[in-house]
Design a protein around this motif. Structure first.
Motif, mmCIF file in Angstrom:
data_model
loop_
_atom_site.group_PDB
_atom_site.id
_atom_site.type_symbol
_atom_site.label_atom_id
_atom_site.label_comp_id
_atom_site.label_asym_id
_atom_site.label_seq_id
_atom_site.Cartn_x
_atom_site.Cartn_y
_atom_site.Cartn_z
ATOM 1 N N ASP A 181 0.830 -1.206 0.000
ATOM 2 C CA ASP A 181 0.000 0.000 0.000
ATOM 3 C C ASP A 181 0.864 1.256 0.000
ATOM 4 O O ASP A 181 0.548 2.239 -0.692
ATOM 5 C CB ASP A 181 -0.928 -0.018 1.220
ATOM 6 C CG ASP A 181 -1.917 1.141 1.195
ATOM 7 O OD1 ASP A 181 -2.777 1.164 0.304
ATOM 8 O OD2 ASP A 181 -1.815 2.026 2.076
ATOM 9 N N ASP A 182 1.971 1.232 0.759
ATOM 10 C CA ASP A 182 2.901 2.366 0.741
ATOM 11 C C ASP A 182 3.380 2.665 -0.678
ATOM 12 O O ASP A 182 3.495 3.831 -1.077
ATOM 13 C CB ASP A 182 4.132 2.065 1.608
ATOM 14 C CG ASP A 182 3.841 2.049 3.091
ATOM 15 O OD1 ASP A 182 2.773 2.535 3.504
ATOM 16 O OD2 ASP A 182 4.697 1.541 3.850
ATOM 17 N N LEU A 183 3.671 1.604 -1.420
ATOM 18 C CA LEU A 183 4.206 1.782 -2.770
ATOM 19 C C LEU A 183 3.205 2.454 -3.699
ATOM 20 O O LEU A 183 3.597 3.089 -4.690
ATOM 21 C CB LEU A 183 4.620 0.424 -3.350
ATOM 22 C CG LEU A 183 5.730 -0.320 -2.604
ATOM 23 C CD1 LEU A 183 6.028 -1.650 -3.287
ATOM 24 C CD2 LEU A 183 6.994 0.524 -2.497
ATOM 25 N N SER A 184 1.929 2.316 -3.385
ATOM 26 C CA SER A 184 0.897 2.909 -4.252
ATOM 27 C C SER A 184 0.657 4.378 -3.936
ATOM 28 O O SER A 184 -0.085 5.040 -4.663
ATOM 29 C CB SER A 184 -0.418 2.142 -4.099
ATOM 30 O OG SER A 184 -1.017 2.407 -2.841
ATOM 31 N N ASN A 185 1.301 4.888 -2.884
ATOM 32 C CA ASN A 185 0.932 6.213 -2.387
ATOM 33 C C ASN A 185 1.960 7.307 -2.652
ATOM 34 O O ASN A 185 1.802 8.420 -2.154
ATOM 35 C CB ASN A 185 0.649 6.140 -0.879
ATOM 36 C CG ASN A 185 -0.682 5.470 -0.595
ATOM 37 O OD1 ASN A 185 -1.646 5.648 -1.330
ATOM 38 N ND2 ASN A 185 -0.735 4.690 0.473
ATOM 39 N N PHE A 186 3.011 7.012 -3.410
ATOM 40 C CA PHE A 186 3.922 8.103 -3.760
ATOM 41 C C PHE A 186 3.882 8.300 -5.271
ATOM 42 O O PHE A 186 3.706 7.368 -6.049
ATOM 43 C CB PHE A 186 5.358 7.828 -3.285
ATOM 44 C CG PHE A 186 6.091 6.782 -4.076
ATOM 45 C CD1 PHE A 186 6.757 7.119 -5.248
ATOM 46 C CD2 PHE A 186 6.125 5.463 -3.666
ATOM 47 C CE1 PHE A 186 7.422 6.163 -5.998
ATOM 48 C CE2 PHE A 186 6.783 4.496 -4.394
ATOM 49 C CZ PHE A 186 7.424 4.846 -5.567
ATOM 50 N N ASN A 187 4.023 9.552 -5.672
ATOM 51 C CA ASN A 187 4.083 9.919 -7.081
ATOM 52 C C ASN A 187 4.861 11.217 -7.178
ATOM 53 O O ASN A 187 4.349 12.286 -6.833
ATOM 54 C CB ASN A 187 2.672 10.081 -7.659
ATOM 55 C CG ASN A 187 2.696 10.353 -9.156
ATOM 56 O OD1 ASN A 187 3.741 10.658 -9.733
ATOM 57 N ND2 ASN A 187 1.540 10.255 -9.805
#
Length: 360
Positions: free
Chosen positions: A265-271
Motif C-alpha cells: 500500500d505504501d508503494l501505491s501512495n507516492f508519485n
C-alpha cells in the motif's frame, strides 16, 4: 567465509585507503555497511540498492568491479564508496525484525540516519547519492526532503510512480504474452485488473510473476549478451563476506519479510510527478534504453516536467534493460566520477540541461 570465493577485481591500499564492514544500530535494528575507498579523505558516495531485498550493490560486492548498477574499480579511486544492506536483507536480515517496521517511512528514516552517521564520521556536510530502482525511490525522497545533505543525485532506473509503472509494465507484459502466444499469461493478466493491485498479495504478484517469466529485467540481442540472473547470483556466491545463509536471507527470507500488504500500500501512495517537481540539487537520471521493468517513458515525462535549478540530465544507455549491462555500468561509473569532478552542487552551473545518449 564465501561459498565460491574468487580473487577480487581490485585491492584497496591499506596505508591510505579504507576497506571495512561496519555494523550499526539504525532505526533500532543492527544493519551493515561496506566502506571502500583508496583515499579515506575523498568525498563519500552512498549507493542505495534496489529490491527491496536485492542487495546489489551491497556487502557482497567487496572488491568487485561489476555490481549490477555500476562498476566500482575506478569509483573507489575517486570516492569513499558506501554500500548498505538495507533493513531486512543480506547482512541486515534478522528474524527478530518486526514486520510492521518494513514500511516506506521506516526505510527513509533508516537512510537519513545512515546519511547523518556518514556525514559525522567523515566530517563532511554533504554526500554524493545514487540509487537504483527501489533505491531510487529512497533517493528521490532524500534529496527532495533533505537537499542540504547532498552534493548531487544520480537515479538509475528511476521509479517515479509505482502505480504508473505497474500500468505501463502491464501493457508490455500483455503484449509480450500475445506475441509469445501464451494463453495462460493472457488469461491471468486480463483477470488481474488494473493497478494499484491492493486486493491481495496474490493479485499484486501476478504482474511480478509474468515479468520474471518474460525476463523483463534483462536485454539481449544478437550483439548484446545480458549478464542474466546467473551473473548476479555469482556476485553473492563469490563474495568473501557472504554465506549461503546471507544469500537465503536476501533472496527468500528478506523478500517474504518486506512484501506484506501495508508495504505494498505504501508503494501505491507516492508519485513524484505530484510531490517532487522541484529538486534543489543537481539531478542525473540514467536509464536502460530497453528497460521494460521500470518503463523509461515515465522517467522521461518526469524529467521534462522537473524544475532543477542546479541542472538536470537524462542519459540513455543502449545495452540494458533494468539490470545494467557491464558496458553500461562502466558509463554509469564515469558519470558518477564526472559528477564528483564537477563538485556536485558546489561548482555545477545553474540551469544546465541535457538529454544525451553519449555524454562522455
Amino acid at each position: 567465509m564465501g561459498v565460491l570465493p574468487k580473487k577480487v577485481d581490485f585491492i584497496i591500499p591499506a596505508d591510505t585507503g579504507i576497506n571495512k564492514i561496519e555494523k550499526l544500530l539504525i532505526g533500532g535494528v543492527e544493519q551493515s555497511i561496506l566502506i571502500q575507498g583508496e583515499n579515506k579523505n575523498h568525498p563519500v558516495l552512498l549507493f542505495l540498492h534496489g529490491g527491496p531485498s536485492m542487495p546489489l550493490p551491497g556487502l557482497s560486492c567487496r572488491g568487485r568491479d561489476y555490481v549490477l548498477a555500476t562498476n566500482t574499480k575506478e569509483l573507489v579511486k575517486h570516492f569513499v564508496v558506501v554500500f548498505w544492506d538495507q533493513r531486512g536483507t543480506g547482512k541486515s536480515y534478522h528474524s527478530s525484525i518486526p514486520r510492521e517496521t518494513m514500511r516506506l517511512t521506516q526505510f527513509i528514516s533508516d537512510a537519513v540516519e545512515l546519511v547523518d552517521y556518514l556525514r559525522a564520521g567523515f566530517n563532511t556536510e554533504k554526500l554524493f547519492l545514487a540509487g537504483h530502482s527501489w533505491g531510487s525511490v529512497l533517493g528521490l525522497h532524500l534529496v527532495k526532503d533533505y537537499p542540504e545533505k547532498f552534493f548531487s543525485y544520480v537515479g538509475l532506473s528511476q521509479i517515479v510512480s509505482w502505480v504508473e509503472n505497474d500500468r505501463l509494465s502491464l501493457q508490455w507484459v500483455k503484449e509480450e504474452a500475445k506475441r509469445r502466444g501464451n494463453k495462460k499469461a493472457m488469461q491471468e493478466l486480463d483477470a488481474v485488473g488494473q493497478p494499484p493491485f491492493l486486493e491481495s498479495f496474490e493479485q499484486w504478484g501476478v504482474l511480478r510473476r509474468w515479468q520474471a517469466r518474460f525476463n523483463s529485467m534483462f536485454f539481449s540481442d544478437e550483439q548484446t549478451k545480458s549478464p542474466g540472473m546467473g551473473r548476479l547470483a555469482k556476485i553473492m556466491l563469490q563474495s568473501p563476506d557472504y554465506s549461503l545463509k546471507d544469500i537465503y536471507h536476501s533472496l527468500y527470507k528478506g523478500f517474504k519479510l518486506v512484501y506484506h500488504m501495508p508495504f505494498i500500500d505504501d508503494l501505491s501512495n507516492f508519485n513524484f510527478r505530484e510531490s517532487g517537481l522541484k529538486l534543489t540539487v543537481p539531478i542525473t537520471f540514467i536509464h536502460g534504453r530497453h528497460d521494460v521493468h521500470v518503463v523509461g517513458s515515465q522517467v522521461e515525462d518526469y524529467y521534462n516536467r522537473l524544475e532543477a535549478p542546479y541542472g538536470k540530465q537524462l542519459i540513455w544507455v543502449e545495452n540494458s534493460s533494468h539490470a545494467f549491462h557491464p558496458d553500461d555500468a562502466s558509463v554509469i561509473e564515469k558519470v558518477l566520477i564526472e559528477e564528483k569532478n564537477r563538485g556536485g552542487a558546489c561548482h555545477r552551473p545553474k540551469f544546465v540541461e541535457s538529454n544525451n545518449t553519449d555524454i562522455l
